[in-house]
Design an enzyme around this catalytic site. Structure first.
Site, PDB file in Angstrom:
ATOM      1  CB  CYS A   2      39.379 -42.771 -33.075  1.00 48.47           C
ATOM      2  SG  CYS A   2      39.831 -44.448 -32.585  1.00 48.47           S
ATOM      3  CG  ASP A 101      35.467 -51.936 -34.885  1.00 45.27           C
ATOM      4  OD1 ASP A 101      36.634 -51.674 -34.553  1.00 45.27           O
ATOM      5  OD2 ASP A 101      34.503 -51.204 -34.575  1.00 45.27           O
TER       6      ASP A 101
END
Length: 541
Positions: A2, A101
Site C-alpha cells: 500500500c 497480515d
C-alpha cells in the site's frame, strides 16, 4: 502492499480528512484498490492509506485498520510469516476478523509492543497509533525494502508518507539539499553513507532501514532506535560445506514458499542471471503438481554482449513457464523517462532503472500483481567482481598456498573475458588498490582539477560545497565486512528504485534472498564458501 501517510500536530486544525486525502491521492498508484482516512478522537493524529489488495481481497482488509478499540494502523508491505504468527496469537487468546497480515501485526504489537519487530519476516513500513498511550509507533523493515519519509518541526508537527510527493500534497515544501546535489553531480553519490536519513531534499528525512520510532502525540517528542543488525565478525569456522549447503537450501525454500502467499496472481522477474533463475526454479519445484503455470517477466537485449536470453531459454526448455519479454530501446526510453523520473522522485545512477521500469509495466499489462525477484544475492554472496580483491587480501595473510591457488583459478576463469577482463596494471588498477580514504581524497583532487579546467559547476556553488564531499563506508578488511557495507549502503539505492518502479504500476516485488534468518546465516559462513575456485556465490551454486 500500500501507500501510507499521516500527520500528528498540536494544532487540531492541521488534521483534516481533506488534507489526508490529498496525501493519499498523490500516491494513488501505490494502492489502486481502495483508500481510507482516519482521525483520532483528540484530533491530533491522522492516518491515510491507499490499498493494493494482496491478502483478503474483501472489505475486511481495508485501511486504516483498527483493533481492539485501541490500535489504528496504516501499513505498507507484507508479513510473510503471518500464518505462523497468527497461530501464536490465537494460542494466547487473540481473535481475528480478517485473513490479513495487517491484523496479525496489530495483535503482535499488542502482545509484544516494540519487540514484535523481531518476530516479523517481511518487508514493511507502518504507522500504528495507540489510543490509550497517545503514541504513534513507526517502523521500517530490516533491509529497507519499503520506504518511509518524514518531515517534522519539534513541538509542532510530524508528518510521514511512503513517498515525498504525498508530503508536498499536504502543503509541505520541498527544499533542495544542495550538498546532496553536489555529491551526486560530482561523484555520482545517491546517498550519504554516514547518514542514511539524508535525502535530496533539505527538510525531508528517510527513516533508515531496521529503525523504528515512537512519537508522543501530545508533546511531539520522538526517539529513533535501531532494532536489528548483523554481526559480520561472527564466523562459524567449524561448519562443513555439506551442512552449510543443506541449511542454505532449507532457509531459501522457506523464504520462497512464504513469499508465494497471496490471494492474487504471483510471477517472477527473470533476468537470466543465477539469482532470478534459482528463484524461478525453486518456485517450479514447490509447484510439483505443475498446477500453476508460472509467469515470468524479462528485459532482453538481442545482440548486446551482456544479454542473458540464452539462459532464460534454458529454463524455458525445462520448466512450465509462461514467459513475457520487453526490449526497451531508445524510443521507449525517451517516451517513458519523464514518467520514471516522476515516480523515482530522487536521482539514480544507472540506466538499468529504466529497463526495470519497463518490466513492471509489462507485469501490469499481463495482470500479475506480485513478482518474486533475485535482488540481494550479490550483496550477501559476493556476486560483484569487485569482491575478488578483498577476498584475495583476506586469504593472502592467512594462507599463502590457498591464496596462490585461488588467484590462479581466478585468472584462468577470466582470461580473455570480454565482460570481466583481467585488470591491466595501469593507473586505474593501482587506483583501485587504494583505501577508501585515499580514494576519497583522490576524487576530491580530481574534481578540483575538473572545475579548474572545465568549470563544470557555477563557481559560487562549487565554493560553497567543495568541502562537503561524503565519506565512503568504513574500509573493509575482510570479505564479510565488504559484504556488510554492500548490504547496508549499496543495496539501499537498488531497493529504493525497485519500490518506486514496482509501485508506479501497482505491483509488489518480493525478495527471497532478503530473509533475515538467511542473511544472518550467510554471514556466519567462511569467505571460502562465498568465493572458491574462481567462482562467486559458491554456496549458492
Amino acid at each position: 502492499m500500500c501507500g501510507i501517510a499521516g500527520i500528528i500536530s498540536v494544532n487540531k486544525n492541521e488534521i483534516t480528512t481533506a488534507r489526508l486525502k490529498a496525501m493519499t491521492d498523490a500516491i494513488a498508484h501505490r494502492g489502486p484498490d481502495g483508500e481510507g482516512q482516519w482521525i483520532s478522537k483528540d484530533e491530533r493524529t491522522g492516518l491515510g492509506n491507499r490499498r493494493l489488495s494482496i491478502l483478503d481481497l474483501s472489505d475486511a482488509g481495508k485501511q486504516p485498520m483498527h483493533y481492539r478499540g485501541r490500535y489504528s494502523i496504516s501499513f505498507n508491505g507484507a508479513i510473510y510469516n503471518y500464518v505462523e504468527l497468527k497461530e501464536m496469537c490465537i494460542s494466547k487468546g487473540y481473535s481475528f476478523s480478517s485473513q490479513t497480515d495487517t491484523e496479525v501485526l496489530m495483535a503482535m504489537y499488542d502482545w509484544k509492543k516494540e519487540e514484535c519487530l523481531h518476530y516479523l519476516d517481511g518487508m514493511f513500513a507502518f504507522a500504528l497509533y495507540d489510543e490509550q498511550e497517545k503514541k504513534l509507533f513507526i517502523a521500517r523493515d530490516r533491509f529497507g525494502e519499503k520506504p518511509l519519509y518524514y518531515i517534522s518541526k519539534p513541538g509542532e508537527f510530524f508528518a510521514f508518507a511512503s513517498e515525498m510527493k504525498a508530503l508536498c500534497a499536504a502543503g509541505f515544501k520541498k527544499e533542495i539539499n544542495k550538498r546532496m546535489l553536489y555529491n551526486y553531480m560530482a561523484f555520482n553519490y545517491t546517498q550519504n553513507a554516514a547518514d542514511l536519513s539524508e535525502t535530496f531534499f533539505q527538510n525531508i528525512q528517510s527513516l533508515p532501514p531496521a529503525h523504528c520510532a515512537t512519537i508522543d502525540s501530545e508533546t511531539l517528542q520522538f526517539r529513533i532506535e535501531k532494532y536489528w543488525d548483523i554481526d559480520y565478525n561472527k564466523i562459524d569456522a567449524g561448519i562443513t560445506i555439506e551442512t552449510a549447503k543443506e541449511k542454505f537450501k532449507e532457509l531459501f525454500y522457506t523464504s520462497v514458499s512464504r513469499r508465494l502467499r497471496s490471494d492474487v496472481k504471483v510471477g517472477s522477474s527473470l533476468s537470466g542471471g543465477l539469482d532470478s533463475s534459482i528463484v524461478v526454479s525453486v518456485i517450479d519445484d514447490l509447484n510439483n503438481q505443475k498446477a500453476i503455470k508460472q509467469s515470468t517477466f524479462s528485459a532482453v537485449f538481442p545482440g548486446f554482449e551482456k544479454d542473458e536470453s540464452r539462459y532464460i531459454d534454458m529454463l524455458l526448455e525445462k520448466m512450465n513457464i509462461d514467459p513475457h519479454f520487453t526490449s526497451p530501446d531508445a524510443e521507449t526510453i525517451s517516451k517513458d523517462i519523464d514518467g520514471c523520473f516522476y515516480y523515482q522522485e530522487e536521482p539514480f545512477g544507472s540506466a538499468s532503472v529504466l529497463a526495470q521500469y519497463e518490466v513492471m509495466k509489462l507485469a501490469r499489462q499481463k495482470g500479475v500483481t506480485v513478482l518474486l525477484d533475485g535482488q540481494g544475492a550479490d550483496e550477501l554472496l559476493a556476486g560483484y567482481h569487485s569482491f575478488y580483491s578483498i577476498f584475495f587480501k583476506e586469504i593472502k595473510s592467512a594462507n599463502r598456498k590457498l591464496y596462490r591457488n585461488e588467484k590462479e583459478a581466478y585468472q584462468k576463469m577470466f582470461k580473455g573475458s570480454a565482460i570481466n577482463p583481467l585488470p591491466e596494471k595501469n593507473i586505474r588498477y593501482y587506483a583501485g588498490r587504494l583505501t577508501w580514504l585515499e580514494k576519497d581524497r583522490m576524487k576530491k583532487i580530481y574534481e578540483r582539477f575538473n572545475q579548474m579546467s572545465n568549470s563544470y559547476f557555477n563557481p559560487d556553488f562549487y565554493q560553497a560545497f567543495r568541502n562537503e564531499q561524503f565519506s565512503s563506508p568504513p574500509q573493509a578488511q575482510t570479505l564479510n565486512h565488504a559484504l556488510y557495507n554492500s548490504l547496508r549502503f549499496g543495496l539501499n539505492e537498488f531497493l529504493r528504485v525497485a519500490d518506486r518502479n514496482s509501485m508506479a504500476f501497482g505491483r509488489e516485488v518480493r525478495l527471497p534472498f532478503l530473509y533475515h534468518e538467511l542473511a544472518a546465516f550467510l554471514f556466519t559462513l567462511p569467505s571460502s564458501f562465498k568465493i572458491q575456485s574462481g567462482w562467486t556465490k559458491y554456496i549458492e551454486r
